[in-house]
Scaffold this active site. Structure first.
Site, PDB file in Angstrom:
ATOM      1  N   GLY B 208       0.788  -1.226   0.000  1.00 59.55           N
ATOM      2  CA  GLY B 208       0.000   0.000   0.000  1.00 59.55           C
ATOM      3  C   GLY B 208       0.815   1.268   0.000  1.00 59.55           C
ATOM      4  O   GLY B 208       1.923   1.317  -0.526  1.00 59.55           O
ATOM      5  N   LEU B 234      -4.528  -5.410  -4.500  1.00 60.32           N
ATOM      6  CA  LEU B 234      -3.441  -4.422  -4.455  1.00 60.32           C
ATOM      7  C   LEU B 234      -2.122  -5.015  -3.954  1.00 60.32           C
ATOM      8  O   LEU B 234      -2.049  -5.540  -2.838  1.00 60.32           O
ATOM      9  CB  LEU B 234      -3.853  -3.252  -3.553  1.00 60.32           C
ATOM     10  CG  LEU B 234      -2.838  -2.094  -3.466  1.00 60.32           C
ATOM     11  CD1 LEU B 234      -2.655  -1.410  -4.806  1.00 60.32           C
ATOM     12  CD2 LEU B 234      -3.252  -1.098  -2.399  1.00 60.32           C
ATOM     13  N   ASP B 235      -1.094  -4.918  -4.792  1.00 63.02           N
ATOM     14  CA  ASP B 235       0.270  -5.359  -4.439  1.00 63.02           C
ATOM     15  C   ASP B 235       0.349  -6.855  -4.120  1.00 63.02           C
ATOM     16  O   ASP B 235       1.253  -7.300  -3.420  1.00 63.02           O
ATOM     17  CB  ASP B 235       0.835  -4.544  -3.252  1.00 63.02           C
ATOM     18  CG  ASP B 235       0.917  -3.058  -3.584  1.00 63.02           C
ATOM     19  OD1 ASP B 235       1.048  -2.731  -4.775  1.00 63.02           O
ATOM     20  OD2 ASP B 235       0.840  -2.242  -2.661  1.00 63.02           O
ATOM     21  N   GLN B 236      -0.615  -7.623  -4.624  1.00 62.80           N
ATOM     22  CA  GLN B 236      -0.666  -9.056  -4.330  1.00 62.80           C
ATOM     23  C   GLN B 236      -0.387  -9.912  -5.557  1.00 62.80           C
ATOM     24  O   GLN B 236      -0.442 -11.141  -5.485  1.00 62.80           O
ATOM     25  CB  GLN B 236      -2.063  -9.448  -3.804  1.00 62.80           C
ATOM     26  CG  GLN B 236      -2.573  -8.628  -2.650  1.00 62.80           C
ATOM     27  CD  GLN B 236      -1.919  -8.993  -1.349  1.00 62.80           C
ATOM     28  OE1 GLN B 236      -1.631 -10.152  -1.113  1.00 62.80           O
ATOM     29  NE2 GLN B 236      -1.634  -8.009  -0.517  1.00 62.80           N
TER      30      GLN B 236
END
Lengths: 291, 291, 291, 291
Positions: B208, B234-236
Site C-alpha cells: 500500500g 493491491l500489491d498481491q
C-alpha cells in the site's frame, strides 16, 4: 528413500541439431521420468570454431526398466554418435570427500555441521592436516584424522603419504578447507576437476599469499572469496563460485579476516555442493554451473 | 539481423513422461537449431494433485523450413495432445510497451535511456500520465505523450480514455513506472499478465501507501522493491523480480526514497526484460522466470 | 593485552548544543585516548517533540589515570546534567552468553566455532536445550549442557528452571540459536535488550511459524533472516541485523531451508557481535547500530 | 531553505589526545548545533609511524553567530595547532560539476535524471564529449554541450580546450561518465581529488581496456564497477565506491555489458554523491568515506 533415488547424466559435445531430441528421446523411449534438466550452448564468445553443448539431466531411477550399468551400455552408442564427454552418477552412492585443513577452524566446523545434519549427504572417510589442532574435534565426530606435517625437507614424502591416504579411502573429491600449503603440480595434474580450493579473495584480484593485506593496501570497498578447481597454476583454476561482502575504511586487516571467513565458508559450501551434485562442467579454464 | 532472428516457444502442461522428447523431437525433425532451452517441473510444494511442467525454447528462425504460421499449425496437435498452454513469438516483431508515469522521473528516464540505446529493443507507442511534468521530455524523444488527469470525479472516464489509447496503439504491455494511481479492477481483469508494476517495497512487507515510511517506522535494515504483475488485489500479484539495498539508523525517509529509486529502476528494468523476452510464465499467483 | 584494553561508553540523551564537547572534553581533560567514536542524532522522522542523541566511544584504558569505578563516579555529574541513559563496559571483562538451542545445528556449530577460535571472545557458561541432541557436542567443548524439556504441561516449571540456570551462571545475554519455543512474556519483560533471536525471514514479512513455507507460497524472489531483540510481541522486537539471499522458482521449501541456514547464522553472528561490543542502542522499537 | 543550511567541516591531522574535544569545544563555545559528525583514526595497518585522524562535521549555519569567512578565521589557530589539512563548505553554494561523456548513454541519462529532480542538487555548467551523440539531449535540458573531438593528431589541443572550458565555467568536479579516452597526466596532476571516473570492473581486477571481455575469458561469477579518483596511473587511483552483480555461464559479453551498466551508474551516482557531500577524504592512495 528409493522413490527419490535418481541418476544424474552430465555431458558435453559439439553443438548440432537434435541433441536434446536424441537424449530426451532415449530416456522417453524407456519411460524415464526427467526430474530436472538443463542445457547450455557455449560459443566461446565467438572466438572458437564452433559452439559446444552442455547438459545435465536428473532421471528418477525407478522410472527406468534397468539399472546404471545397462543405462551406460544402452546410452553409449548415442554418446559416441554425438562425440560426447559424459558420465552418469547414482544419488544412492554417496560421494567420498577428503578434507585437508590447517589451523583455521571456520570451514572445517561448517563442513562438519552440514555433514552431521545430512545437509551434505556425503562420506568423509578422513581429514588430513599439517597440524594436529583439530584432531580431537574431528575424531569426536567419528572421522579418522591424519596428521601429516609438511616442511621444506619432507615435502615429497608428505605429499606421497597424503596421496596414499586419499587413494586408500577411495576419495572422490579433495577439499582444501583453508589448507595453507601449495599442492604439488603432479597431484594437481593427476586429479583434474577433483581438488577444490577456497581462496580468500575475489579472484583474479589478490592472487597468492595474504590477500586481505593486499586488499587493505589497495583500499577496496568489497572483499570476496573464490571456490575453484585446483590446477598447477596457483589460484588460476576454473572458478566454481564467488561472493563478496562490503567493508569500509574503518575495517582493519583483522576485521577483513573475520568478515572474510563468513564469505569463505558460504562460498566453499555452495561450490562444493554444486560439484557433488554434478552441476559443474569444466570447459577449458571456465565452468558451466547448472544451479 | 535475419541470421539472429529466432522464435521463442513458451508452454506449460501437466507433467508426464516424454514432454521434452516430444517437443525437442518435433524441432529436430524439422532441423530446428535450439539456441537456448529451459525446463521446470513444479509440484506446488507437494500440495497439488500433480506437478506442472514449464518450458521455454529459442529456435533459430532460419534453421526451420517454415515460418511462424506454419509452425503454429504443425505444432498444434502436439500441444493438444500434451494439454499445453502455449505461445510462440518472433524476435523480429518488436513488443509494444505503453508507459504510465506520474511525477517521479527515475523509472521513466531509465526506461527511455534503455530504449534509445536499443538495450530495450521495443516500440514505445506512447506515454500516458496523470500529470504533464514529462510532456516535453517524452516528446523530445519523438514519443507521443498523453496527459490524462485523474481525480475522484472523472475516474471512470479517465480510465476509459487510457484503455482506448492503449488499444488504439495496439499495446502489448502496460508498464506502471511509478504511476501513483490504483488501476481499476476491470482493467486488471482484462489484461492479465500484461500490466507490470514496480512497488517500492520488498513485498509482502509494506503493502500500500508510503512503504518507505512504514519501513522507517519498523526499523528494517534493508529496503527493497518488487516488480509484479498487477491484479485486482493491491500489491498481491505474481512477483517477477525483487531486490534490496542496505540502510541504517542514520537514513531518513528521504534517504530511503533516494536509495529506493536505484533499486526500483533496476528491478523494473530486469523484470520488464524478463517479461518482454517471454521468460516469465505465470503459475497461479507465482511466476517461473527462466533467466 | 593490557595495552589493548579499552572502555566502551554508550549513552543517549535529549539533543542539545555541546554534548560532544562536554563528553570529549571530559575525556581529554584526563588525557583519555579515544580509539573510536560514533554519534547519531535521531529526530524520529520529525514526528517526535525533539531529537535524541546517541553516542558510543572507545577509550584506551591505560590512557586514563583512573579505573572504571572512578570513571563512573566522575562522569556521573555530566551524565545527570545531560539527562543521559548511559553505561560503560570494560573490554577485559568477557560477556557471559547463554545459548538456547533445539534440534537444528547450524547456528550452534557456527557460534562454537567462533568461540573456540576466540573470534567471539566471550564466556559460554552453558547451553540449554529442549532436546538432548547436542549434549555430546557441547560437552566435548567443555561447556555444560542442560536438557530442559518443554511440553504443554510443564511450561512454567521449565522456564523457571531456565531462568534459574541463566541467573546462576550470571548470564549477560541469552541467544536463541534457532530455539523453537516461544519465550514467556515475563522473561521477555525482565530481560529487555538482553535476549537475542534469529528469525528465519526478512521481517516484517512472514512472522510466526514456517516462514519458508509462507515465502514459498507467496513466490518471493529473495529470502532472508532477521536478528532482533525479543519482546513479548512475537517477532516484533527491535531489529539488529538482516540479510537476504536470492532464490528462484526451482527452489523447493527444503532448498529455502538450506539457503536460509547460511543467512541465519551469518546474520545472528553479526547481530550478536554488534550487541556484545555495545554497538546497539535501543530506541523505542528500533535500534541504532554503530558498526 | 535557510533553516536547513549547514556548513561541512572536513579535516585530517596527526592523531593525539583531545582532537574531538578541541574541535567540538570550539563549535559548542559558539553555540553551534552539530547535525552529524564522524571520526576515524587510521594507523595504516600498523606500518606507519603514527596514526592519522580524520573527521567530518555538519553544523547548522544559523546556529552560529558568524558566517563562513569568520568561521575560517577563528578556526585557523586550532587547525594550525593540530597540524590539520582542512576545509569547510557551505550547503547553500552548489557544487559545479562538468560531465565528460562519449557514446554510451546510461551514466549521462542517470546523472541528468538525478539533476533534474534535484536529487543531485548541483550545477552542471556544461557537458563535454568527443562525439556529438548527446548534443540534442543535453541541450534540451538547457545545459551547454561542447563537442571536442579527440584523435591522435590533436590530443594536446583538445585537452587544452577541455581544460579551458572547465576553468571557464569554474568547475569544481569533473566526472568521466564512461568517457572512453585517457586523461593526460598533467590534467590528472593539476586536479587531484577532483576528477572522478567510473571503471567497468571490480578493480584491481581487469584494469584497462575491455574489462568485460577479460571477465568473460577468466570465467568470473560476479562482475563489478569501481568509482575512483583519477590519477596519472591508469585505473590505480583511490577507490571511492564499488559494487558487483552476479552473472553465470550463460551470460555473453553483451549480457555482461548490459548488466554492468546498471552497476556502473549506481556506483558512479553513489561515489559522486559522497564526493559532493564532502564525505570522501583521501589518504595516500585510499579513501575514508563517511557515509
Amino acid at each position: 528413500m528409493y522413490s527419490q533415488r535418481f541418476y544424474t547424466l552430465t555431458a558435453s559435445c559439439p553443438d548440432r541439431v537434435g541433441i536434446i531430441a536424441r537424449v530426451a528421446g532415449f530416456i522417453a523411449e524407456h519411460h524415464g521420468w526427467i526430474l530436472e534438466s538443463s542445457y547450455h550452448s557455449d560459443d566461446g564468445g565467438g572466438d572458437a570454431d564452433g559452439s559446444r553443448y552442455f547438459m545435465r539431466l536428473e532421471v528418477k531411477a525407478d522410472s527406468l526398466p534397468f539399472h546404471l550399468a545397462e543405462f551406460r551400455e544402452r546410452f553409449r552408442p548415442i554418446a559416441e554418435e554425438l562425440e560426447m564427454d559424459w558420465k552418469i552418477s547414482d544419488s544412492a552412492v554417496k560421494k567420498r570427500v577428503v578434507i585437508f585443513v590447517s589451523k583455521q577452524e571456520h570451514c572445517l566446523y561448517d563442513l562438519l555441521a552440514r555433514w552431521q545434519s545430512k545437509e551434505l549427504d556425503i562420506e568423509i572417510p578422513c581429514v588430513i592436516s599439517n597440524h594436529d589442532t583439530f584432531k580431537g574435534f574431528v575424531e569426536w565426530h567419528g572421522i579418522p584424522f591424519h596428521h601429516v606435517p609438511v616442511n621444506p625437507d619432507n615435502k615429497a614424502a608428505a605429499y606421497a603419504e597424503m596421496r596414499r591416504l586419499f587413494e586408500e579411502v577411495r576419495g572422490d573429491t579433495l577439499v582444501l578447507a583453508r589448507y595453507m600449503q601449495i599442492i604439488p603440480p603432479d597431484i594437481c595434474a593427476d586429479y583434474p576437476g577433483r581438488i577444490i580450493n577456497i581462496h580468500h579473495s575475489f579472484l583474479p584480484s589478490f592472487v597468492g599469499a595474504k590477500p586481505y593485506h593486499q586488499a587493505y593496501q589497495r583500499g577496496v570497498k568489497l572483499i570476496g572469496a573464490t571456490c575453484h578447481y585446483v590446477t598447477s597454476a596457483l589460484d588460476q583454476g576454473p572458478i566454481i563460485e564467488q561472493d563478496v561482502i562490503r567493508i569500509d575504511h574503518s575495517d582493519s586487516v583483522d576485521d577483513m579476516v573475520r568478515y572474510g571467513k563468513d564469505i569463505e565458508k558460504a562460498v566453499l559450501a555452495r561450490g562444493l555442493r554444486y560439484h557433488l551434485e554434478d552441476r559443474v562442467l569444466v570447459h577449458g579454464n571456465k565452468t558451466v554451473v547448472f544451479r
